[in-house]
Design an enzyme around this catalytic site. Structure first.
Site, short mmCIF file in Angstrom:
data_model
loop_
_atom_site.label_atom_id
_atom_site.label_comp_id
_atom_site.label_asym_id
_atom_site.label_seq_id
_atom_site.Cartn_x
_atom_site.Cartn_y
_atom_site.Cartn_z
N ASP A 33 38.46 44.39 43.67
CA ASP A 33 39.74 43.95 44.25
C ASP A 33 39.84 44.39 45.70
O ASP A 33 39.73 45.59 46.01
CB ASP A 33 40.91 44.56 43.47
CG ASP A 33 41.21 43.80 42.20
OD1 ASP A 33 41.18 42.55 42.22
OD2 ASP A 33 41.47 44.45 41.17
N ASP A 173 43.49 37.83 35.18
CA ASP A 173 43.55 39.15 35.81
C ASP A 173 45.01 39.61 35.79
O ASP A 173 45.89 38.90 36.28
CB ASP A 173 43.03 39.01 37.25
CG ASP A 173 42.93 40.34 37.99
OD1 ASP A 173 43.22 41.40 37.39
OD2 ASP A 173 42.56 40.30 39.18
ZN ZN Z 1 41.67 41.25 40.71
#
Ligand code: ZN
Length: 216
Positions: A33, A173
């Site tokens: 991320d 997600d």
């Molecule tokens: Zn993510």
């Protein structure tokens, strides 16, 4: 099911051991991320860590750019060794160009949509992407539960994919755990990101096993 454990939750203490545990347990991706403190609050990693990870692991580096104007930096992440680069529809006025930039640098392309963003807005680019990421919570905000209306968007993507004979993966997600993963799998998602569901007080291998048991 492809499992993509999130490095942000794992942290970088004992990184080699973490990567080895993930590989041994059978997860195929590592979700990285990227937070820019503009599109989402807080900061995380830059291209350098992707470059280092590439030397450390054979896991597919699945880079999720929670970054404004990603067209300015996707090339850096591709060149660092990202295998998949996913950008947000909401973060750029130049989605088509951004997709072409990623392809030009030989990475697979993902496009992500936030919970309040409808599927129809990305329909024109679905033929050009390898993966669609359906956010199941609002990105960058912790402590949220899976937003159930996102399941309908997964089903809609499956319908479009069938109708148009396309082949993109559907990734989810946002607070996915062994307790709720069945919901997203039933809806049609096949790439599962998990942070807290994998990196918690229990051993990584045990947690990953729990995900795969649900699929059986
Ligand atoms: Zn993510």
């Amino acid at each position: 099911m492809i499992l993509s454990p999130s490095l942000y939750n794992a942290g970088v203490c004992h990184l080699e051991q973490t990567l080895s545990d993930i590989e041994k347990a059978g997860a195929q991706y590592l979700h990285v991320d990227i937070l820019d403190n503009t599109f989402v609050p807080s900061l995380s990693f830059g291209p350098k860590i992707v470059k280092d990870l590439k030397k450390m692991t054979d896991l597919v580096l699945d880079v999720h750019m929670m970054v404004d104007t990603p067209e300015n930096c996707v090339a850096d992440f591709c060149q660092a060794g990202a295998d998949i680069v996913t950008v947000h529809y909401e973060a750029t006025s130049h989605l088509g160009y951004t997709i072409q930039e990623i392809k030009k640098h030989h990475a697979k392309v993902g496009v992500a949509i936030n919970p309040a963003t409808p599927v129809c807005v990305i329909e024109p680019v679905l033929q050009d992407v390898d993966q669609v990421l359906v956010m199941t919570i609002n990105p960058g905000r912790s402590g949220q539960k899976l937003i159930l209306s996102t399941l309908d968007k997964i089903r809609e993507l499956v319908q479009i994919r069938n109708a148009k004979n396309l082949h993109f993966d559907i990734q989810v997600d946002g607070n996915i755990t062994p307790d709720n993963v069945e919901k997203v799998l039933d809806a049609g998602a096949n790439v599962i990101v998990s942070g807290g569901g994998i990196f918690n007080e229990h051993p990584i291998c045990e947690n990953i096993q729990k995900f795969f048991e649900v699929e059986k």
